[in-house]
Enzyme design. Structure first.
Site, PDB file in Angstrom:
ATOM      1  N   GLU A  61      -9.428 -11.095  -7.695  1.00 58.82           N
ATOM      2  CA  GLU A  61      -8.390 -10.096  -7.402  1.00 58.82           C
ATOM      3  C   GLU A  61      -7.004 -10.313  -8.496  1.00 58.82           C
ATOM      4  O   GLU A  61      -6.651  -9.092  -9.051  1.00 58.82           O
ATOM      5  CB  GLU A  61      -8.033  -9.746  -6.109  1.00 58.82           C
TER       6      GLU A  61
ATOM      7  N   ARG B 239       2.847  -6.209   8.986  1.00 56.48           N
ATOM      8  CA  ARG B 239       2.147  -5.243   9.550  1.00 56.48           C
ATOM      9  C   ARG B 239       2.711  -4.630  10.891  1.00 56.48           C
ATOM     10  O   ARG B 239       2.757  -3.591  11.280  1.00 56.48           O
ATOM     11  CB  ARG B 239       0.640  -5.507   9.731  1.00 56.48           C
TER      12      ARG B 239
ATOM     13  N   PHE C 154     -15.619   2.883   7.046  1.00 60.76           N
ATOM     14  CA  PHE C 154     -14.054   3.431   6.714  1.00 60.76           C
ATOM     15  C   PHE C 154     -13.901   3.479   5.161  1.00 60.76           C
ATOM     16  O   PHE C 154     -12.791   3.787   4.612  1.00 60.76           O
ATOM     17  CB  PHE C 154     -13.134   2.517   7.406  1.00 60.76           C
TER      18      PHE C 154
ATOM     19  N   ASN D 185      -1.947   0.239   6.633  1.00 58.31           N
ATOM     20  CA  ASN D 185      -1.518  -0.804   7.299  1.00 58.31           C
ATOM     21  C   ASN D 185      -0.822  -1.864   6.329  1.00 58.31           C
ATOM     22  O   ASN D 185      -0.710  -3.145   6.458  1.00 58.31           O
ATOM     23  CB  ASN D 185      -2.480  -1.690   8.007  1.00 58.31           C
TER      24      ASN D 185
ATOM     25  N   HIS E  12      -2.075  -5.520   1.325  1.00 63.07           N
ATOM     26  CA  HIS E  12      -3.248  -6.179   1.269  1.00 63.07           C
ATOM     27  C   HIS E  12      -2.866  -7.578   0.911  1.00 63.07           C
ATOM     28  O   HIS E  12      -2.085  -7.764   0.068  1.00 63.07           O
ATOM     29  CB  HIS E  12      -4.149  -5.462   0.063  1.00 63.07           C
TER      30      HIS E  12
ATOM     31  N   THR F 269      -4.903  -7.222  10.867  1.00 65.68           N
ATOM     32  CA  THR F 269      -5.710  -5.865  10.153  1.00 65.68           C
ATOM     33  C   THR F 269      -4.840  -4.756  10.770  1.00 65.68           C
ATOM     34  O   THR F 269      -4.350  -3.789  10.253  1.00 65.68           O
ATOM     35  CB  THR F 269      -6.964  -5.902  10.070  1.00 65.68           C
TER      36      THR F 269
ATOM     37  N   LYS G 184       0.864  -1.095  -0.119  1.00 63.65           N
ATOM     38  CA  LYS G 184       0.071   0.064   0.055  1.00 63.65           C
ATOM     39  C   LYS G 184       0.724   1.434  -0.057  1.00 63.65           C
ATOM     40  O   LYS G 184       2.195   1.369   0.171  1.00 63.65           O
ATOM     41  CB  LYS G 184      -1.113   0.066   1.110  1.00 63.65           C
TER      42      LYS G 184
ATOM     43  N   TYR H 100     -12.320  -2.552  -3.977  1.00 62.49           N
ATOM     44  CA  TYR H 100     -12.773  -2.760  -2.261  1.00 62.49           C
ATOM     45  C   TYR H 100     -14.357  -2.566  -2.234  1.00 62.49           C
ATOM     46  O   TYR H 100     -14.948  -2.258  -1.132  1.00 62.49           O
ATOM     47  CB  TYR H 100     -12.179  -1.570  -1.228  1.00 62.49           C
TER      48      TYR H 100
ATOM     49  N   ARG I 281      -1.393 -14.304   4.207  1.00 62.96           N
ATOM     50  CA  ARG I 281      -1.979 -13.882   5.514  1.00 62.96           C
ATOM     51  C   ARG I 281      -1.198 -13.841   6.598  1.00 62.96           C
ATOM     52  O   ARG I 281      -1.239 -12.774   7.444  1.00 62.96           O
ATOM     53  CB  ARG I 281      -3.639 -14.303   5.602  1.00 62.96           C
TER      54      ARG I 281
HETATM   55  P1  IDP Z   1      -7.480  -7.156   5.593  1.00 62.43           P
HETATM   56  O1  IDP Z   1      -6.669  -6.145   4.688  1.00 62.43           O
HETATM   57  O2  IDP Z   1      -6.603  -7.411   6.748  1.00 62.43           O
HETATM   58  O3  IDP Z   1      -8.057  -8.243   4.693  1.00 62.43           O
HETATM   59  P2  IDP Z   1     -10.350  -6.053   5.648  1.00 62.43           P
HETATM   60  O4  IDP Z   1     -11.267  -6.246   6.885  1.00 62.43           O
HETATM   61  O5  IDP Z   1     -10.787  -6.801   4.184  1.00 62.43           O
HETATM   62  O6  IDP Z   1      -8.964  -6.383   6.344  1.00 62.43           O
HETATM   63  O7  IDP Z   1     -10.152  -4.642   5.388  1.00 62.43           O
HETATM   64  C1  IDP Z   1     -10.005  -3.909   4.280  1.00 62.43           C
HETATM   65  C2  IDP Z   1      -9.131  -2.766   4.709  1.00 62.43           C
HETATM   66  O8  IDP Z   1      -9.881  -1.685   5.213  1.00 62.43           O
HETATM   67  C3  IDP Z   1      -7.935  -2.809   5.695  1.00 62.43           C
HETATM   68  O9  IDP Z   1      -7.003  -3.359   5.475  1.00 62.43           O
HETATM   69  C4  IDP Z   1      -7.762  -1.553   6.440  1.00 62.43           C
HETATM   70  O10 IDP Z   1      -6.926  -0.808   5.574  1.00 62.43           O
HETATM   71  C5  IDP Z   1      -9.342  -1.064   6.232  1.00 62.43           C
HETATM   72  N1  IDP Z   1      -9.995  -1.345   7.457  1.00 62.43           N
HETATM   73  C6  IDP Z   1     -10.462  -2.407   8.041  1.00 62.43           C
HETATM   74  N2  IDP Z   1     -11.258  -2.272   8.962  1.00 62.43           N
HETATM   75  C7  IDP Z   1     -11.006  -0.972   9.259  1.00 62.43           C
HETATM   76  C8  IDP Z   1     -11.631  -0.070  10.440  1.00 62.43           C
HETATM   77  O11 IDP Z   1     -12.189  -0.405  11.353  1.00 62.43           O
HETATM   78  N3  IDP Z   1     -10.982   1.241  10.370  1.00 62.43           N
HETATM   79  C9  IDP Z   1     -10.307   1.729   9.383  1.00 62.43           C
HETATM   80  N4  IDP Z   1     -10.045   0.898   8.362  1.00 62.43           N
HETATM   81  C10 IDP Z   1     -10.201  -0.314   8.437  1.00 62.43           C
END
Ligand code: IDP
Length: 141
Positions: free
Chosen positions: A128, A104, A59, A114, A117, A93, A11, A51, A87
């Site tokens: 994807e 991370r 968010f 973070n 992805h 996350t 990212k 997304y 993963r």
């Molecule tokens: P992942 O990237 O670990 O698979 P997902 O739940 O698919 O997590 O969420 C996609 C992205 O959305 C996350 O990587 C993060 O950047 C963002 N995200 C997820 N949950 C939150 C939140 O509660 N606050 C802000 N950003 C979030």
């Protein structure tokens, strides 16, 4: 375990920190092969589409703004159990909750920024990979 392919994105925060090579080393040291890669600056439309599953989450707007804030490095990783392995390498996350030694935990600043992805299941991985690398742009090696 089956040989899988998964979509990985470094990212904008991690690209800005100049740690692409360090993150690639994590993938390769874990036995994953990079079988496609390209740098891109995503458009708003691309980020919203990619997304789309999160479009009703609070968010979503911030996530899209962040993902288009600078270039990203996009790659396809291939290897045994590549989806789960990636993963595991990424960590939780929220980097504050990510295990020590994960990407991370080591390179991310916040749940928004973070670092990486990674696809979370075979179905999403297929969609994807095709989203960013349509046609024959993924190599067997
Ligand atoms: P992942 O990237 O670990 O698979 P997902 O739940 O698919 O997590 O969420 C996609 C992205 O959305 C996350 O990587 C993060 O950047 C963002 N995200 C997820 N949950 C939150 C939140 O509660 N606050 C802000 N950003 C979030």
């Amino acid at each position: 375990m089956a040989i899988e392919r998964t979509l990985s994105i470094i990212k904008p925060d991690a690209v800005a920190k100049n740690v692409i090579g360090k993150i690639y080393d994590r993938f390769e040291s874990a036995g994953l092969k990079i079988v496609a890669s390209r740098m891109a600056h995503l458009s708003q439309n691309e980020a919203e589409q990619f997304y789309g599953v999160h479009k009703d989450r609070p968010f979503f707007k911030d996530l899209v703004s962040f993902m288009i804030s600078g270039p990203v490095m996009i790659q396809v990783l291939q290897g045994e159990g590549a989806i789960a392995k990636n993963r595991d390498l990424m960590g939780a996350t929220d980097p504050k909750k990510a295990e020590k030694g994960t990407i991370r935990a080591d390179f991310a600043d916040s749940i928004d920024a973070n670092a990486v992805h990674g696809s979370d299941a075979p179905e999403t991985a297929a969609v994807e990979v095709a989203f960013f690398f349509p046609g024959m742009n993924v190599f067997n090696r």
